[in-house]
Design an enzyme around this catalytic site. Structure first.
Site, PDB file in Angstrom:
ATOM      1  N   MET A   1       1.899  10.812   6.093  1.00 52.51           N
ATOM      2  CA  MET A   1       1.467   9.795   5.135  1.00 52.51           C
ATOM      3  C   MET A   1       1.501   8.424   5.785  1.00 52.51           C
ATOM      4  O   MET A   1       2.440   8.104   6.519  1.00 52.51           O
ATOM      5  CB  MET A   1       2.364   9.818   3.909  1.00 52.51           C
ATOM      6  CG  MET A   1       2.162  11.065   3.101  1.00 52.51           C
ATOM      7  SD  MET A   1       3.079  10.991   1.564  1.00 52.51           S
ATOM      8  CE  MET A   1       2.809  12.665   0.979  1.00 52.51           C
TER       9      MET A   1
ATOM     10  N   ALA B   1       0.870  -1.187   0.000  1.00 52.95           N
ATOM     11  CA  ALA B   1       0.000   0.000   0.000  1.00 52.95           C
ATOM     12  C   ALA B   1       0.904   1.235   0.000  1.00 52.95           C
ATOM     13  O   ALA B   1       0.804   2.115   0.855  1.00 52.95           O
ATOM     14  CB  ALA B   1      -0.966  -0.018   1.180  1.00 52.95           C
TER      15      ALA B   1
ATOM     16  N   HIS C   1       6.943   5.801   1.374  1.00 50.43           N
ATOM     17  CA  HIS C   1       7.739   4.626   0.978  1.00 50.43           C
ATOM     18  C   HIS C   1       8.624   4.970  -0.226  1.00 50.43           C
ATOM     19  O   HIS C   1       9.783   4.575  -0.290  1.00 50.43           O
ATOM     20  CB  HIS C   1       6.824   3.466   0.551  1.00 50.43           C
ATOM     21  CG  HIS C   1       5.932   2.941   1.631  1.00 50.43           C
ATOM     22  ND1 HIS C   1       4.574   3.116   1.617  1.00 50.43           N
ATOM     23  CD2 HIS C   1       6.210   2.229   2.748  1.00 50.43           C
ATOM     24  CE1 HIS C   1       4.034   2.537   2.670  1.00 50.43           C
ATOM     25  NE2 HIS C   1       4.998   1.988   3.384  1.00 50.43           N
TER      26      HIS C   1
ATOM     27  N   ARG D   1      -2.564   3.491   6.215  1.00 45.93           N
ATOM     28  CA  ARG D   1      -3.880   3.404   6.858  1.00 45.93           C
ATOM     29  C   ARG D   1      -4.772   4.597   6.555  1.00 45.93           C
ATOM     30  O   ARG D   1      -5.966   4.559   6.854  1.00 45.93           O
ATOM     31  CB  ARG D   1      -3.710   3.307   8.380  1.00 45.93           C
ATOM     32  CG  ARG D   1      -3.082   1.995   8.823  1.00 45.93           C
ATOM     33  CD  ARG D   1      -2.745   2.040  10.306  1.00 45.93           C
ATOM     34  NE  ARG D   1      -1.934   0.893  10.669  1.00 45.93           N
ATOM     35  CZ  ARG D   1      -2.413  -0.266  11.071  1.00 45.93           C
ATOM     36  NH1 ARG D   1      -3.696  -0.442  11.176  1.00 45.93           N
ATOM     37  NH2 ARG D   1      -1.599  -1.255  11.379  1.00 45.93           N
TER      38      ARG D   1
END
Ligand code: PAF
EC number: 6.3.2.1
Length: 281
Positions: A184, A32, A37, A187
């Protein structure tokens, strides 16, 4: 991008590159993927030659089966995003590839895993160290990158590296925020529009503490931050703590490195956030 589901095949591929002198950088994730990331992948690219990302929703770090079940898994989108930032290798194993069965062992890294998040999510960091230890053994990275967003996780992994003398260097990368301040998180997609608005109170309280910070006023600032959050309806505070950034004990007069950490449930979604606090010289 090369995509591996089997650890033996990944290991074989990476060992060839290592033998040729490649520096392997590694970003473990649960997928996700968001800009936070991707910024880790971009940072990893600066630090080495081969960037490996893992996507594995690790069951042993969830203490709530419902949370595990509803964890988002948009693998095709994730692959596209990784390709866009030129990730070299994706490791995307099944649970059976990572766990032989109902494994009962865990690493004992001491009190750190039981503080703050650890109090609210018993066993969570044991699951994290278990899987990260396994992933480090498979990937054998020179450098592993983790986001500051889970500051306690960074300390926990560093402790594991130190205790087991693992040959990997840990890099902590800054939290990425939406323009309105929301940290960020994978979830965030569970937040309704109203919850998302309410969730802004977390970064608001952290910024309030940062803007007014002085080591003499830790207790008062902590109380003020708690009041700011409790004033927001629909936000259920778990903790707001100004802690020693080295060990997460409550800050005291000997603390040099301060961090404010918060966890709260907004609607049905549990969020965490934190901010490093600087003392004005
Ligand atoms: O931070 C995460 O996404 C996870 O805790 C990690 C480090 C990938 C281990 O499952």
């Amino acid at each position: 991008m090369k995509n591996f589901a089997k650890k033996d095949e990944l290991q074989q591929y990476l060992s060839g590159l290592k033998a040729d002198g490649a520096v392997i950088t590694f970003v473990p994730t649960m997928g996700a993927l968001h800009q936070g990331h991707l910024s880790l992948i971009q940072q990893a690219r600066q630090l080495g030659n081969i960037v490996v990302c893992s996507i594995f929703v690790n069951p042993t770090q969830f203490n709530d089966p419902k949370d595990l079940e509803k964890y988002p898994r948009p693998i095709q989108d994730d692959i596209k995003k990784l390709e866009q930032v030129n990730c070299d290798v994706l490791f995307n194993p099944d649970v059976t590839e990572m766990y032989a069965g109902n494994e009962k062992w865990h690493l004992d890294i001491g009190e750190l895993e039981g503080l703050l998040e650890g109090k609210f999510r018993p066993g969570h960091y044991q699951g994290v160290t278990q899987v990260v230890y396994k992933l480090f053994n498979i990937v054998k990275p020179d450098i592993a990158l983790f986001g500051q967003k889970d500051y306690q996780q960074v300390l926990v992994i560093q402790k594991m590296i130190d205790l087991l003398q693992l040959p990997v260097k840990l890099e902590m990368c800054p939290i990425m925020r939406e323009p309105d301040g929301l940290a960020m998180s994978s979830r965030n997609i569970h937040l309704t529009a109203d919850d998302r608005q309410r969730a802004l109170v977390l970064s608001k309280a952290l910024n309030y503490v940062k803007d007014h910070f002085s080591p003499e006023q830790v207790d008062q600032l902590q109380q003020e931050a708690i009041a700011i959050i409790n004033n927001e309806s629909g936000v259920n505070l778990a903790y707001f703590e100004i802690a020693d950034g080295n060990n997460l004990h409550p800050a005291n007069k000997n603390t040099k490195n301060f961090v404010a950490l918060v966890a709260a449930t907004v609607g049905k979604t549990r969020l965490i956030d934190n901010m490093l606090l600087k003392i004005d010289e």
